[in-house]
Structures are given as structure tokens and as C-alpha cells.
Design a protein around this motif. Structure first.
Motif, short mmCIF file in Angstrom:
data_model
loop_
_atom_site.label_atom_id
_atom_site.label_comp_id
_atom_site.label_asym_id
_atom_site.label_seq_id
_atom_site.Cartn_x
_atom_site.Cartn_y
_atom_site.Cartn_z
N VAL A 413 0.84 -1.19 0.00
CA VAL A 413 0.00 0.00 0.00
C VAL A 413 0.88 1.24 0.00
O VAL A 413 1.91 1.29 0.68
CB VAL A 413 -0.96 -0.02 1.20
CG1 VAL A 413 -0.22 -0.03 2.53
CG2 VAL A 413 -1.94 1.15 1.16
N ARG A 437 -7.70 6.97 8.77
CA ARG A 437 -7.59 5.60 8.24
C ARG A 437 -6.33 5.45 7.38
O ARG A 437 -5.60 4.46 7.49
CB ARG A 437 -8.83 5.28 7.41
CG ARG A 437 -8.84 3.85 6.85
CD ARG A 437 -10.09 3.62 6.04
NE ARG A 437 -10.04 2.33 5.36
CZ ARG A 437 -10.51 2.10 4.14
NH1 ARG A 437 -11.06 3.09 3.45
NH2 ARG A 437 -10.42 0.91 3.60
N ALA A 440 -3.27 5.20 9.56
CA ALA A 440 -3.18 3.90 10.24
C ALA A 440 -2.68 2.82 9.30
O ALA A 440 -1.76 2.05 9.63
CB ALA A 440 -4.53 3.53 10.84
N VAL A 441 -3.26 2.71 8.11
CA VAL A 441 -2.88 1.65 7.18
C VAL A 441 -1.48 1.87 6.63
O VAL A 441 -0.67 0.94 6.53
CB VAL A 441 -3.91 1.55 6.04
CG1 VAL A 441 -3.46 0.55 4.99
CG2 VAL A 441 -5.28 1.14 6.60
N ASP A 448 0.14 -7.13 4.70
CA ASP A 448 -1.08 -7.28 3.91
C ASP A 448 -2.25 -6.66 4.67
O ASP A 448 -2.30 -6.73 5.90
CB ASP A 448 -1.36 -8.76 3.64
CG ASP A 448 -0.35 -9.37 2.68
OD1 ASP A 448 0.01 -8.70 1.70
OD2 ASP A 448 0.08 -10.51 2.93
N HIS A 449 -3.16 -6.05 3.95
CA HIS A 449 -4.30 -5.37 4.57
C HIS A 449 -5.59 -5.82 3.91
O HIS A 449 -6.23 -5.06 3.16
CB HIS A 449 -4.13 -3.85 4.44
CG HIS A 449 -2.95 -3.30 5.17
ND1 HIS A 449 -2.97 -3.00 6.52
CD2 HIS A 449 -1.69 -3.01 4.74
CE1 HIS A 449 -1.79 -2.53 6.88
NE2 HIS A 449 -0.98 -2.54 5.83
N ASP A 451 -8.54 -6.16 4.99
CA ASP A 451 -9.72 -5.37 5.34
C ASP A 451 -9.69 -3.97 4.72
O ASP A 451 -10.67 -3.23 4.82
CB ASP A 451 -9.86 -5.24 6.86
CG ASP A 451 -10.14 -6.58 7.53
OD1 ASP A 451 -10.67 -7.48 6.83
OD2 ASP A 451 -9.82 -6.73 8.72
N ASP A 452 -8.55 -3.61 4.15
CA ASP A 452 -8.40 -2.29 3.53
C ASP A 452 -7.93 -2.42 2.09
O ASP A 452 -7.15 -1.60 1.60
CB ASP A 452 -7.40 -1.44 4.34
CG ASP A 452 -7.89 -1.18 5.75
OD1 ASP A 452 -8.78 -0.33 5.91
OD2 ASP A 452 -7.38 -1.83 6.69
N LEU A 455 -7.72 0.40 -0.52
CA LEU A 455 -6.64 1.38 -0.54
C LEU A 455 -5.47 0.93 -1.41
O LEU A 455 -4.57 1.72 -1.70
CB LEU A 455 -6.14 1.66 0.87
CG LEU A 455 -7.17 2.25 1.84
CD1 LEU A 455 -6.53 2.54 3.19
CD2 LEU A 455 -7.82 3.52 1.26
N THR A 456 -5.47 -0.33 -1.82
CA THR A 456 -4.42 -0.83 -2.70
C THR A 456 -4.84 -0.80 -4.17
O THR A 456 -4.02 -1.09 -5.05
CB THR A 456 -4.04 -2.28 -2.33
OG1 THR A 456 -5.10 -3.17 -2.70
CG2 THR A 456 -3.76 -2.41 -0.84
#
Length: 472
Positions: A413, A437, A440-441, A448-449, A451-452, A455-456
Motif C-alpha cells: 500500500v 484511516r 493507520a494503514v 497485507d491489509h 480489510d483495507d 486502498l491498494t
């Protein structure tokens, strides 16, 4: 608990030719949007009440021990020399020595007019403040030397650009705010003693192992080579690599029209003021060398033997492209999962980048997906990737742990332009959830995200950001 900053202000002890004593201009109704507790702890800062910190980080209250000033510098802007620039909308509150033993500046950006404002209002609006907060902290998390964000405050006032916009102040932290342009102004004015004192100060503060002006030039050139290679490895485009935006500490400074590439192309430009592509992605290494040539020209002015200085400076500057290439190759080898060095690596990297440019492959997602079927999905013609992958698979077999190297070298990200613009739009409307947000990410870019995952995602056609803008 009382808010306290343990100031130790070395720059303010330099002669007043280096700066102008300058208090920030008060604002109407400061509201603290963000405070970087981790950075504050590292700097030895004791937090206080939210309202108290809002007053300090807006410039309304001057904390004990602060000696506010605006720094003088000049610089080449898009290749043209401007004999006097300086902090036109910033005030250095002072410095701290952190729990890690490192000295850092604390600067308010957007704090009002100074003698260097050149007709400007000295203010910042909310968008550039939040962009710099998010992107500078993201760069830090990526492991790239950078200024950092300590706080962001809304001022309760409007600033006027093309329209009325909410005002804000960023508290920026840096190893120092010494720039190539800080040296250029004294060299251009023939103020040799000031130039000598600045050189001694810079060496003591940043490169104590450096031997004199040419030792400083060599150390800064090496730091810049490492920095630019790191920018390139994450697809970052600074957008305005003027000499007044070139930190001698080797940090990324001044996040104006900066951007991260989505689809890879070497000639990518986002900055609205870079109409000729001077600071395009692929030109950044050459511009770093050009900036170091200007730094060398300034440093030489203080030397007793100018001819010897020119000879040594020429050798240092001419060696810099090789340094840049070496640093670049190290970074991009790792992005392919390679720790060992093999003769064909550079050609393999160049081949992949060419195929990415021809197929509009997303820079970040392609490298992150290497070793998985998802990599080919980034290409308009997946077979273009398949033809390259066979050679990469054979080469990767020589490595011990390609997967670990890939994961540690390729972020999942980044602060994508369309998300930054969305964040600014919602913040102007009074909603700051996306700002928090993103912070934080982006603080864990190599994780790896799931839940987000949004954003990638690269921008849709309607979300593509065509141009980025300076904050002034």
C-alpha cells in the motif's frame, strides 16, 4: 501533566545573517486535528491538553525555550536562480535532542507572513497540510529518509487561493532545514565567512566524519544518491526538485506537487508547474547530480585554493551517476527478490520496466504480486509478463528466500493520489475519518491489509489524478 518541549536551539545561536527573528502570526480558533504521539515520545516532548497543544502548534502560544525564526536561503527553481527565497510561510520554533540522541528541528508551516513571503500571505490551506502529514509519515514507514509530521491544526480562518479554503498549520520535524540553497545565498553574496561558518555547522550537525567543504560535498552526494534510489524504488515523484528543496541531510523535504505513480511510465509527471517535465520520474537521478553541481559551486567559494576545489568537486560530482546507478540496482534487485548480484540483473529489471510501461501495469501492485498469478493481471497483455517471468523464475531459483525479500522490498500500500484527493475533499467538508484511516494503514506498508484492500486499488478512469499542485 504540563505540555513541554525540551528545546536546545543551535541554529538560533548562529549569526542573525542566517535568519530573521520571527514569531508566528496568531490564528482565530485553532483546532488540533492530529498529534503524532510516537514521534513526540521520541523527541522527548511531554504531551499536554488538546487545547493547549492546539495553541502551540497553531503559533498562538510560544512555548518556553523556543526562539522562533525564519531561515534565509536562495535557490535554483526549475533551473533559474532566485537570489533570495527563505521561509516565506514557516517559522522554526527550535530544536530538540531526542531520546535516540538525534537533533531535530520543529517548524510551523503555514504560520503567517515573514520577511521572505514575497507578497504571499504566509498561510497554508488544509489540503496541502493533510497531504504532507499523510505522505511524509508514509515515507517514514517505508524506511525512506524524510521530514515528519508532528501535528496538524485547523486555524478557524479561511485562506484565499482560487477560492476560500479552510486554513491549517503543519508542524514539521526534520533533521535540519539546511538546504543546498542555504549555502547558495551566502556564496552568491560573497559572504565567505558566513559560508565557512555554515559549512562547519553542517558538518558538525550532520556529517562529523566529513573533512572540510569537499568532505561535506561527498557525504551529501552519497546521501542524495541513496535517497533518489529509494524514491525510484517506490515510484515516488517529488515534483519540484529545486535546490531550495534539496536537503543536505539527505531527507525528502517539501511535499508540494508530489505523487506516487499508479501505472508505470518513466516520463510520468504530475506537477502542474512542471510543464516541460524537468522533474519527471526518470529525470530525478540526473537532477540530483545537477543539484550537487550547484552545491559544489557554492562550497568552492570559501576555499583558499579554488583550482584544487574545482578539481576535487568535479571528481565527486562526476562519480555521482555511478553511485546512483549502484544504489538503484541494489533497490531494484531486492524488488525482484534477489540478494545476490548477477551480471544479467540490470537487463532483467529494464526488460520488466519496459513491458510494464507498454502494458500500463501498476507499479506498486506488479512488484508486490511477483511470484503469484496476480502479477500477470496487471498487464494489458498478460503474455508480455509471461515471456519475462520464465527468465525471472530461473534466476530466482538461485536465491535462498525470494518470497521474504519480495515481501520486505515491495509495499502493498502507498498513498495513492486519488485516495489523497478523496481524503482532502472529505476533510474540507469536515470529515476526517479517511485521513486517520490512511495514516493507520500506511504506517504498516509492507503488511497485507485484507480489510483495507480498497486502498491498494489503482484508480478507476474517473478517479485518475492528472495533476498535483503546490501548496502555496
Amino acid at each position: 501533566m504540563t505540555f513541554a518541549i525540551p528545546f536546545d536551539n543551535s541554529y538560533a545561536r548562529l549569526p542573525e545573517a542566517f535568519y530573521t527573528r520571527q514569531d508566528p502570526q496568531p490564528v482565530a480558533a485553532p483546532h488540533l486535528l492530529a498529534f503524532n504521539e510516537d514521534l513526540a515520545r521520541l523527541m522527548g516532548i511531554t504531551p499536554g491538553e488538546v487545547t493547549e497543544m492546539a495553541q502551540v502548534f497553531s503559533g498562538n502560544d510560544i512555548p518556553d525555550g523556543s526562539l522562533p525564526l525564519s531561515q534565509l536561503y536562495s535557490g535554483h527553481q526549475f533551473g533559474n536562480y532566485n537570489p533570495q527565497l527563505g521561509d516565506g510561510r514557516a517559522v522554526l520554533l527550535g530544536e530538540t535532542i531526542g531520546t535516540d540522541g538525534l537533533r531535530r528541528d520543529i517548524q510551523l508551516k503555514g504560520s503567517g507572513r515573514t520577511p521572505y513571503s514575497r507578497g504571499g500571505d504566509g498561510r497554508a490551506w488544509l489540503g496541502p497540510v493533510l497531504r504532507e502529514y499523510v505522505v511524509s509519515e508514509a515515507m517514514h514507514a517505508l524506511g525512506i529518509p524524510t521530514t515528519r509530521a508532528l501535528a496538524a491544526v485547523e486555524t478557524g480562518e479561511q485562506v484565499f487561493r482560487e477560492t476560500a479554503l479552510p486554513g491549517a498549520v503543519l508542524t514539521r520535524v526534520a533533521s535540519s532545514h539546511l538546504r543546498v540553497g542555504t549555502f547558495q545565498v551566502f556564496a552568491a553574496r560573497g559572504q565567505t565567512e558566513n559560508l565557512k561558518q555554515l559549512t562547519r555547522y553542517a558538518i558538525e550537525r550532520h556529517y562529523p566524519q566529513a573533512d572540510g567543504p569537499m568532505g561535506l560535498l561527498r557525504a551529501v552526494s552519497e546521501a542524495q544518491a541513496r535517497l533518489i534510489a529509494q524514491w525510484m524504488s517506490v515510484g515516488f515523484i517529488h515534483g519540484v526538485m529545486n535546490t531550495d528543496n534539496c536537503s543536505i541531510a539527505g531527507e525528502t523535504i517539501d511535499y508540494g506537487p508530489c505523487a506516487f505513480m499508479d501505472a508505470y511510465h518513466p516520463s510520468t509527471v504530475y506537477s502542474s508547474i512542471d510543464r516541460m517535465g524537468r522533474y519527471a520520474y526518470s529525470n530525478q537521478a540526473d537532477i540530483a547530480v545537477w543539484n550537487m553541481a550547484q552545491f559544489a559551486t557554492a562550497l568552492i567559494q570559501q576555499m583558499d585554493s579554488r583550482d584544487a576545489g574545482v578539481e576535487e568537486a568535479t571528481e565527486i560530482v562526476h562519480a555521482m551517476p555511478g553511485l546512483l546507478q549502484s544504489e538503484w540496482l541494489t533497490r531494484f534487485r531486492a524488488k525482484l527478490g534477489f540478494q545476490q548480484q548477477e551480471d544479467g540483473d540490470q537487463a532483467m529489471i529494464a526488460d520488466l520496466l519496459t513491458r510494464m510501461a507498454e502494458n500500463q501495469a501498476d507499479f506498486t501492485n506488479t512488484f508486490r504480486a511477483l511470484g503469484s498469478p496476480a502479477a500477470r493481471d496487471q498487464f494489458l497483455d498478460p503474455q508480455a509478463f509471461d515471456a519475462w517471468q520464465d527468465g525471472w523464475t530461473d534466476r530466482a531459483a538461485w536465491e535462498e528466500d525470494t518470497a521474504a525479500t519480495l515481501s520486505a522490498s515491495n509495499p502493498s500500500v502507498i498513498p495513492r493520489n486519488h485516495r489523497i484527493e478523496q481524503m482532502i475533499g472529505t476533510a474540507v467538508a469536515g470529515e476526517h475519518a479517511l485521513f486517520h484511516r490512511l495514516n493507520a494503514v500506511l504506517s504498516a506498508p509492507f503488511a497485507d491489509h485484507p480489510d483495507d484492500a480498497d486502498l491498494t486499488r489503482p484508480p478507476s478512469e474517473s478517479e485518475v489524478v492528472q495533476a498535483t499542485f503546490c501548496g502555496t
